[in-house]
Write a protein that holds these residues in place. Structure first.
Motif, PDB file in Angstrom:
ATOM      1  N   ALA A 513      12.350  21.360   5.662  1.00  0.00           N
ATOM      2  CA  ALA A 513      12.859  21.171   4.299  1.00  0.00           C
ATOM      3  C   ALA A 513      12.925  19.680   4.016  1.00  0.00           C
ATOM      4  O   ALA A 513      13.081  18.855   4.920  1.00  0.00           O
ATOM      5  CB  ALA A 513      14.238  21.802   4.163  1.00  0.00           C
ATOM      6  N   THR A 514      12.773  19.316   2.748  1.00  0.00           N
ATOM      7  CA  THR A 514      12.738  17.901   2.369  1.00  0.00           C
ATOM      8  C   THR A 514      14.110  17.254   2.554  1.00  0.00           C
ATOM      9  O   THR A 514      15.129  17.803   2.118  1.00  0.00           O
ATOM     10  CB  THR A 514      12.312  17.750   0.896  1.00  0.00           C
ATOM     11  N   ASP A 515      14.128  16.121   3.170  1.00  0.00           N
ATOM     12  CA  ASP A 515      15.359  15.335   3.269  1.00  0.00           C
ATOM     13  C   ASP A 515      15.473  14.516   1.984  1.00  0.00           C
ATOM     14  O   ASP A 515      14.739  13.544   1.782  1.00  0.00           O
ATOM     15  CB  ASP A 515      15.281  14.403   4.488  1.00  0.00           C
ATOM     16  N   ASP A 516      16.384  14.936   1.101  1.00  0.00           N
ATOM     17  CA  ASP A 516      16.505  14.214  -0.173  1.00  0.00           C
ATOM     18  C   ASP A 516      17.768  13.353  -0.220  1.00  0.00           C
ATOM     19  O   ASP A 516      18.191  12.907  -1.296  1.00  0.00           O
ATOM     20  CB  ASP A 516      16.479  15.176  -1.369  1.00  0.00           C
ATOM     21  N   SER A 517      18.362  13.087   0.949  1.00  0.00           N
ATOM     22  CA  SER A 517      19.564  12.241   0.973  1.00  0.00           C
ATOM     23  C   SER A 517      19.299  10.825   0.461  1.00  0.00           C
ATOM     24  O   SER A 517      20.227  10.194  -0.071  1.00  0.00           O
ATOM     25  CB  SER A 517      20.157  12.191   2.387  1.00  0.00           C
ATOM     26  N   GLN A 536      10.079   5.323   1.879  1.00  0.00           N
ATOM     27  CA  GLN A 536       8.712   5.584   2.348  1.00  0.00           C
ATOM     28  C   GLN A 536       8.670   6.997   2.912  1.00  0.00           C
ATOM     29  O   GLN A 536       9.609   7.442   3.583  1.00  0.00           O
ATOM     30  CB  GLN A 536       8.324   4.565   3.418  1.00  0.00           C
ATOM     31  N   ALA A 537       7.597   7.737   2.613  1.00  0.00           N
ATOM     32  CA  ALA A 537       7.531   9.149   3.014  1.00  0.00           C
ATOM     33  C   ALA A 537       6.114   9.523   3.407  1.00  0.00           C
ATOM     34  O   ALA A 537       5.154   8.777   3.179  1.00  0.00           O
ATOM     35  CB  ALA A 537       8.005  10.037   1.868  1.00  0.00           C
ATOM     36  N   THR A 538       6.022  10.730   3.995  1.00  0.00           N
ATOM     37  CA  THR A 538       4.727  11.270   4.412  1.00  0.00           C
ATOM     38  C   THR A 538       4.449  12.552   3.642  1.00  0.00           C
ATOM     39  O   THR A 538       5.338  13.396   3.484  1.00  0.00           O
ATOM     40  CB  THR A 538       4.746  11.586   5.926  1.00  0.00           C
ATOM     41  N   VAL A 539       3.211  12.696   3.174  1.00  0.00           N
ATOM     42  CA  VAL A 539       2.812  13.921   2.482  1.00  0.00           C
ATOM     43  C   VAL A 539       2.679  15.039   3.525  1.00  0.00           C
ATOM     44  O   VAL A 539       1.863  14.949   4.442  1.00  0.00           O
ATOM     45  CB  VAL A 539       1.474  13.743   1.726  1.00  0.00           C
ATOM     46  N   GLN A 556      -6.647  16.035 -10.559  1.00  0.00           N
ATOM     47  CA  GLN A 556      -6.042  17.371 -10.414  1.00  0.00           C
ATOM     48  C   GLN A 556      -4.519  17.291 -10.473  1.00  0.00           C
ATOM     49  O   GLN A 556      -3.905  16.357  -9.960  1.00  0.00           O
ATOM     50  CB  GLN A 556      -6.481  18.012  -9.095  1.00  0.00           C
ATOM     51  N   HIS A 557      -3.944  18.302 -11.117  1.00  0.00           N
ATOM     52  CA  HIS A 557      -2.486  18.421 -11.250  1.00  0.00           C
ATOM     53  C   HIS A 557      -1.976  19.194 -10.041  1.00  0.00           C
ATOM     54  O   HIS A 557      -2.522  20.250  -9.717  1.00  0.00           O
ATOM     55  CB  HIS A 557      -2.171  19.169 -12.548  1.00  0.00           C
ATOM     56  N   CYS A 558      -0.936  18.710  -9.373  1.00  0.00           N
ATOM     57  CA  CYS A 558      -0.472  19.407  -8.163  1.00  0.00           C
ATOM     58  C   CYS A 558       0.997  19.109  -7.903  1.00  0.00           C
ATOM     59  O   CYS A 558       1.606  18.242  -8.527  1.00  0.00           O
ATOM     60  CB  CYS A 558      -1.312  18.969  -6.948  1.00  0.00           C
ATOM     61  N   GLY A 559       1.551  19.853  -6.955  1.00  0.00           N
ATOM     62  CA  GLY A 559       2.889  19.593  -6.450  1.00  0.00           C
ATOM     63  C   GLY A 559       2.775  18.941  -5.087  1.00  0.00           C
ATOM     64  O   GLY A 559       1.961  19.366  -4.256  1.00  0.00           O
ATOM     65  N   VAL A 560       3.587  17.915  -4.860  1.00  0.00           N
ATOM     66  CA  VAL A 560       3.526  17.170  -3.595  1.00  0.00           C
ATOM     67  C   VAL A 560       4.838  17.382  -2.838  1.00  0.00           C
ATOM     68  O   VAL A 560       5.919  17.134  -3.375  1.00  0.00           O
ATOM     69  CB  VAL A 560       3.299  15.663  -3.850  1.00  0.00           C
ATOM     70  N   ILE A 561       4.723  17.865  -1.584  1.00  0.00           N
ATOM     71  CA  ILE A 561       5.894  18.060  -0.724  1.00  0.00           C
ATOM     72  C   ILE A 561       5.895  16.948   0.315  1.00  0.00           C
ATOM     73  O   ILE A 561       4.911  16.764   1.053  1.00  0.00           O
ATOM     74  CB  ILE A 561       5.852  19.443  -0.041  1.00  0.00           C
ATOM     75  N   LEU A 562       7.012  16.222   0.388  1.00  0.00           N
ATOM     76  CA  LEU A 562       7.140  15.091   1.295  1.00  0.00           C
ATOM     77  C   LEU A 562       8.197  15.388   2.352  1.00  0.00           C
ATOM     78  O   LEU A 562       9.008  16.309   2.188  1.00  0.00           O
ATOM     79  CB  LEU A 562       7.553  13.834   0.513  1.00  0.00           C
ATOM     80  N   ASP A 563       8.206  14.596   3.411  1.00  0.00           N
ATOM     81  CA  ASP A 563       9.239  14.795   4.436  1.00  0.00           C
ATOM     82  C   ASP A 563      10.590  14.287   3.955  1.00  0.00           C
ATOM     83  O   ASP A 563      11.640  14.795   4.353  1.00  0.00           O
ATOM     84  CB  ASP A 563       8.839  14.123   5.750  1.00  0.00           C
ATOM     85  N   ARG A 564      10.582  13.275   3.067  1.00  0.00           N
ATOM     86  CA  ARG A 564      11.819  12.728   2.505  1.00  0.00           C
ATOM     87  C   ARG A 564      11.532  12.186   1.116  1.00  0.00           C
ATOM     88  O   ARG A 564      10.384  11.882   0.778  1.00  0.00           O
ATOM     89  CB  ARG A 564      12.419  11.666   3.429  1.00  0.00           C
ATOM     90  N   THR A 565      12.580  12.059   0.303  1.00  0.00           N
ATOM     91  CA  THR A 565      12.379  11.553  -1.062  1.00  0.00           C
ATOM     92  C   THR A 565      13.660  10.953  -1.594  1.00  0.00           C
ATOM     93  O   THR A 565      14.767  11.366  -1.205  1.00  0.00           O
ATOM     94  CB  THR A 565      11.905  12.673  -2.009  1.00  0.00           C
ATOM     95  N   ASN A 566      13.512   9.971  -2.463  1.00  0.00           N
ATOM     96  CA  ASN A 566      14.676   9.427  -3.178  1.00  0.00           C
ATOM     97  C   ASN A 566      14.691   9.896  -4.630  1.00  0.00           C
ATOM     98  O   ASN A 566      15.498   9.425  -5.426  1.00  0.00           O
ATOM     99  CB  ASN A 566      14.684   7.891  -3.117  1.00  0.00           C
ATOM    100  N   VAL A 603      11.472  19.856  -1.931  1.00  0.00           N
ATOM    101  CA  VAL A 603      11.418  19.114  -3.192  1.00  0.00           C
ATOM    102  C   VAL A 603       9.951  18.944  -3.564  1.00  0.00           C
ATOM    103  O   VAL A 603       9.174  18.377  -2.797  1.00  0.00           O
ATOM    104  CB  VAL A 603      12.118  17.746  -3.070  1.00  0.00           C
ATOM    105  N   ILE A 604       9.588  19.448  -4.732  1.00  0.00           N
ATOM    106  CA  ILE A 604       8.185  19.398  -5.176  1.00  0.00           C
ATOM    107  C   ILE A 604       8.060  18.363  -6.285  1.00  0.00           C
ATOM    108  O   ILE A 604       8.725  18.468  -7.327  1.00  0.00           O
ATOM    109  CB  ILE A 604       7.690  20.772  -5.673  1.00  0.00           C
ATOM    110  N   HIS A 605       7.234  17.352  -6.060  1.00  0.00           N
ATOM    111  CA  HIS A 605       7.006  16.291  -7.033  1.00  0.00           C
ATOM    112  C   HIS A 605       5.753  16.650  -7.838  1.00  0.00           C
ATOM    113  O   HIS A 605       4.672  16.819  -7.268  1.00  0.00           O
ATOM    114  CB  HIS A 605       6.784  14.947  -6.332  1.00  0.00           C
ATOM    115  N   GLU A 606       5.915  16.781  -9.150  1.00  0.00           N
ATOM    116  CA  GLU A 606       4.773  17.129 -10.006  1.00  0.00           C
ATOM    117  C   GLU A 606       3.973  15.861 -10.300  1.00  0.00           C
ATOM    118  O   GLU A 606       4.481  14.912 -10.915  1.00  0.00           O
ATOM    119  CB  GLU A 606       5.279  17.755 -11.306  1.00  0.00           C
ATOM    120  N   VAL A 607       2.730  15.861  -9.849  1.00  0.00           N
ATOM    121  CA  VAL A 607       1.910  14.648  -9.890  1.00  0.00           C
ATOM    122  C   VAL A 607       0.515  14.982 -10.405  1.00  0.00           C
ATOM    123  O   VAL A 607      -0.013  16.067 -10.140  1.00  0.00           O
ATOM    124  CB  VAL A 607       1.810  14.033  -8.466  1.00  0.00           C
ATOM    125  N   THR A 608      -0.082  14.069 -11.140  1.00  0.00           N
ATOM    126  CA  THR A 608      -1.511  14.140 -11.440  1.00  0.00           C
ATOM    127  C   THR A 608      -2.192  13.107 -10.547  1.00  0.00           C
ATOM    128  O   THR A 608      -1.920  11.893 -10.670  1.00  0.00           O
ATOM    129  CB  THR A 608      -1.800  13.846 -12.923  1.00  0.00           C
TER     130      THR A 608
END
Length: 988
Positions: A513-517, A536-539, A556-566, A603-608
């Motif tokens: 699960a994403t660490d969003d702390s 800094q995070a990893t895809v 392309q439009h997509c959702g990006v899942i990272l190991d951590r996010t701010n 946590v899914i980041h909506e990105v183009t």
């Protein structure tokens, strides 16, 4: 030691039915199988004997599901588990075996029993659903075994009266019969003749068009018994053989394409209607004959002039008296439960449905039961006595429920009277042999809430029909407009909402699960500015078109899942962050982050994608700091506002919802009446004081059980993670957690996952710019902070100066009609500006009160000046046309209003005279006004007179038999005067 479960008496033949030939054991007394004991036995059985966790009923207002009007099944609150979207740290995610009694409402939407209630003895708008659930724990064998044990051993229902059904398969879907379920029942000793296969429509349950689904097995009860085989009556709509329990085995997911895929985890969802079960255990054929309803029916009888309830239906129920009893008993239960759970009668959605329920009950009370106003509210204490032990919130809110019912009943009775007057007036103006206009009927239905069947009934009494085709067309247009409006449900973004299979695949692949702390990693700099730490995070995975992907191409439009996010994902009423991410080593390539969502702990980041993005890429994350800081400011301000409202309006003020954006904050709360100017000022002052004190905002994560012990803690109806984040203004979290601490009673302490300021002083200012009642009992305020609040105050002051200027000029007075009319117009324009400009709501209310008085003063002054002018002109004309039966002349007049007043004055001073005056205008238009003496009716009509004259001037006119007015072209004025005289002579 007494047994843990009550012994229930055996079933004899239902009351009012022929008894079987074989000797039946005597039925127990009513109190022996009271509904409360039936409910309690169900809950204890699963809790104590089979290790289920007992949960309270969720409110009937759906939590986080805009597609539902009401909670209509026990499983609604567990949908995140079935869909796999539940946050792994939430309380919900910890459940494996659960039991509860859920309050349910089926009225409006897909499941709508409203119009059937009262016509029979088993439909209800509100009912209680007894249910037990397994989330990835036990399955068919244990579920069936528990159900059989409860029914036959605890409730002691005779086995030979029970029949079970199972899914018989469906070749079109490639599904074979559920023989596993069939074999379970056979092993439990159910005779093969009582185990029956049924097709998809009867024994395959689906949550919706897509999502979790699966075969189900139903348990049916034969009311007649006597050793007969009633298998042929199962699922045939027979009142003798009824379904009492449905056990759903969720093992598939229906995809968008319609195909079925196996679920990664199997679940059990069972539901048994308490009302129907109690009828079985109390040997009753009607739910209304059980002790869930009989006290309410007795109370209705005491409060009305109708004969006692007899349980009659159809043609036997002369005058629909028994139907009325059932409608009122059912509907008052629904009203009590809904109002307690924050759904009040209103104008849209669930509130509109509840308004219709209330009005249907009021009509049956007044028109069929001949009860005085107030009967419906008088039943509330009886409903509370019946249901209050199971749902204590009803007892707490009894007075509020009664007040809301009484207020809405009075409003409806007033609407009925207005509606009747409108129908009468419309019928009088209709041409013979025509249909009642659909536009009028639709206005009555939509604006006054006038029941459609009552419109039909009143028209039928007058021998008139409604234009049904045109009415249906208007209804269709309204439905289309609502479907396409701003409240229409938006389709879910397929790139940010993970489906159940993708979530399961992520977990199988051990994607954490994403660490969003890091979203909470910010500090205050030396000069008071907020500094946000880089991240800094990893895809870890990419998501596109409902599938997990390792790579997406440019564009392309997509959702990006990272190991951590701010980045902050949208939740808790706060908008998500925006910003961008940048691959390390590619400083010139920015991937804009458009929105951020939380799904199942990811946590899914909506990105183009600007360039190719791959799993394993290292990225630097940059939050839009201005937007984040604005959200933080407004979220902390929301907590200040929540505290201030409670402080000013009282502790009973409960939050009903909120939404925080960078631009403003919205807050919904319980309140009996709209806020006064003084209350709005007091609330703003309490907030200002906390801002001036620059209180420290303390935040800490604590165990949920510990957090809930805090006295004065403010929570809303939603699921919280464990541990949970506490936000406390001015008091350290460890202090509010201290045993017996009252600290939280004196400040704002809330459970909240949002991002907040570190000190309240950064809010700078708060102005409430709007306050209105959404429905009776719930108010919504909108507020702005910081520079926007200061700007709103400046605008308010400027408008106050303008209003003072107009007020001063009004006091000075004027003898000129144009001057007073211009002042009146200025007041009207100011009224619109004040209504639509962002300014403090207390000041808006003050200015609106002043402007309303100024408008009355201006209108009165104009009317007085016009009367004075009209009186002079009338005196002059009377002297000119002394004692004439008809006066036809031209006269200068600035407006049609003045001209009409001259005509009125002439007729008042000379009662037998008929008058027609023309007034040429500088524009080339000619005004016309006339009045006919009552002595000349009906031969002489003012409307016909005006039409004849104005037609001569190529104009139009209209009015009644006595007075009429119109206008035309100055070129025809001479001919018009001649026509006026000839017309009058021809009629006199």
């Amino acid at each position: 030691i007494p047994p843990p479960y009550p012994r229930f008496p055996p079933r004899s033949a239902p009351s009012g039915q022929p008894r079987p030939c074989r000797a039946a054991r005597p039925a127990g007394t009513m109190s022996a199988v009271a509904a409360g004991r039936v409910r309690a036995a169900f809950l204890r059985f699963f809790q104590e004997r089979h290790g289920h966790r007992r949960l309270p009923s969720a409110p009937v207002r759906p939590r986080g599901d805009p597609r539902l009007l009401f909670v209509n099944a026990g499983m609604n609150q567990f949908k995140p588990i079935f869909l796999g979207t539940v946050h792994p740290r939430s309380e919900l995610a910890q459940h494996r075996r659960v039991v509860n009694s859920q309050k349910c409402v089926r009225a409006g939407g897909k499941h709508n029993d409203l119009e059937d209630v009262g016509r029979d003895t088993y439909h209800h708008t509100f009912f209680e659903m007894l249910g037990n659930w397994s989330f990835g724990d036990y399955f068919k064998e244990e579920a069936c075994s528990m159900a059989w044990e409860l029914l036959t051993e605890v409730y002691e229902i005779p086995r030979d009266r029970l029949y079970v059904t199972y899914f018989g398969g469906d070749s079109t879907l490639g599904l074979s019969a559920d023989e596993e379920c069939r074999d379970v029942w056979l092993r439990l000793g159910v005779p093969a003749s009582h185990v029956l296969p049924f097709p998809l429509k009867d024994n395959f349950w689906e949550m919706g068009d897509t999502g979790p689904c699966g075969p189900c097995t139903e348990i049916h009860y034969d009311h007649v018994g006597g050793g007969r085989n009633a298998a042929a009556l199962v699922n045939q709509g027979s009142p003798d053989v009824v379904e009492i329990w449905n056990l759903v085995f969720m093992q598939y997911s229906r995809e968008v394409e319609g195909n079925l895929l196996p679920l990664p985890q199997h679940h059990v969802d069972t539901g048994m209607g308490l009302e129907r079960l109690v009828a079985v255990l109390q040997n009753k054929r009607s739910n209304y004959d059980t002790d869930l309803f009989t006290p309410i029916l007795d109370a209705i009888h005491k409060g009305c002039r109708a004969p006692r309830y007899q349980g009659l239906v159809g043609s036997a129920d002369v005058g629909h008296v028994n139907m009325a009893y059932r409608v009122v008993a059912d509907h008052v239960r629904t009203l009590c439960v809904c109002i307690t759970d924050g759904i009040y009668p209103g104008c849209s959605g669930a509130e509109l449905v509840l308004r219709r329920i209330l009005r249907r009950a009021v009509r049956f009370c007044s028109e069929v039961l001949q009860a005085p106003p107030g009967l419906l509210a008088s039943l509330v204490p009886t409903v509370v006595a019946v249901l209050g032990d199971a749902y204590p919130e009803l007892t707490k809110n009894a007075d509020q429920i009664m007040d809301i019912i009484n207020e809405n009943e009075a409003a409806f009775l007033s609407s009925l009277e207005r509606g009747r007057c409108i129908i009468e007036r419309t019928v009088q103006q209709m041409e013979p042999s025509t249909n009642f206009p659909a536009e009028v009927a639709w206005s009555l239905y939509g604006n006054l809430g006038f029941p459609l069947d009552l419109i039909d009934l009143m028209l039928e009494e007058k021998g008139i029909s409604l234009d049904s085709a045109a009415f249906n067309e208007l209804a269709l247009e309204d439905a289309k407009r609502k479907a396409g409006g701003p409240q229409a449900a938006q389709p879910e973004n397929m790139n940010t909402h993970l489906d159940v299979h993708s979530l399961a695949q992520l977990r199988r692949s051990n994607v954490p699960a994403t660490d969003d702390s890091p979203k909470y990693a910010y500090t205050l700099g030396q000069h008071g500015q907020y500094e946000f730490s880089p991240c800094q995070a990893t895809v870890l995975m990419l998501y596109r078109d409902q599938s997990l992907q390792k790579e997406v191409g440019a564009g392309q439009h997509c959702g990006v899942i990272l190991d951590r996010t701010n980045f902050y994902a949208e939740q808790g009423g706060q908008d998500s962050d925006r910003g961008y991410m940048m691959c390390l080593g590619q400083q010139d390539v920015l991937f804009p982050v458009e929105s951020v969502h939380l799904c199942g702990g990811y946590v899914i980041h909506e990105v183009t994608a600007v360039e190719t993005l791959r799993v394993g890429d290292q990225v630097q994350l940059f939050v839009d700091e201005a937007q984040r800081l604005a959200c933080m400011t407004n979220h902390t301000a929301t907590h200040l506002l929540n505290f201030a409202l409670r402080h000013v309006l009282g502790d009973s003020t409960e939050q009903r919802g909120s939404h925080v954006t960078a631009e403003r904050l919205r807050f919904d709360f319980d309140t009996k009446d709209p806020m006064t100017v003084e209350q709005l000022q007091q609330v703003e002052q309490v907030v200002q004081d906390m801002i001036q004190r620059n209180e420290v905002v303390h935040m800490a994560e604590v165990p949920l059980t510990l957090a809930r012990r805090v006295q004065g803690l403010r929570t809303v109806d939603e699921g919280y993670p464990d541990p949970v984040r506490i936000v406390s203004l001015g008091v350290p979290v460890e202090n509010v957690l201290t045993c017996d601490s009252k600290a939280a009673m004196q400040t704002s302490v809330e459970l909240c996952c949002g991002t907040h300021l570190l000190q309240t002083g950064s809010v700078e200012d708060l102005a409430i710019i709007s306050e209105r009642q959404l429905v009776k009992g719930i108010s919504r305020v909108i507020a702005v902070t910081g520079r926007q609040a200061k700007q709103a105050r400046e605008v308010g002051q400027c408008l106050a100066v303008e209003v003072d200027s107009v007020s001063l000029r009004m006091k000075q007075g004027s003898t000129s009609i144009p001057e007073m009319q211009n002042l009146s117009k200025e007041v009207g324009q100011l009224t619109k500006v004040v209504a639509n400009t962002a300014m403090p709501q207390w000041q808006r209310k003050e200015l609106q009160t002043i402007l309303k008085a100024l408008q009355r003063t201006a209108n009165t002054a104009v009317k007085k000046l016009e009367l004075q002018q009209a009186e002079k002109k009338a005196q002059s004309l009377l002297a000119k046309h002394c004692n004439q039966p008809v006066i036809i002349d031209t006269v200068p007049a600035d407006s049609l209003s003045i001209l009409m007043k001259v005509v009125n004055q002439l007729c008042d001073k000379s009662p037998g005279t008929s008058v027609l005056l023309l007034s040429p205008q500088a524009s080339g238009e000619v005004l016309c006004a006339c009045q006919v003496s009552k002595n000349c009716l009906p031969a002489f009509s003012a409307a016909d007179w005006a039409v004849a004259v104005c037609t001569q001037m190529e104009g139009k006119a209209g009015g009644s038999h006595i007075v009429a007015k119109g206008s035309g072209n100055a070129k025809g004025i001479e001919g018009a005067l001649t026509t006026a005289l000839e017309f009058a002579h021809s009629k006199l």
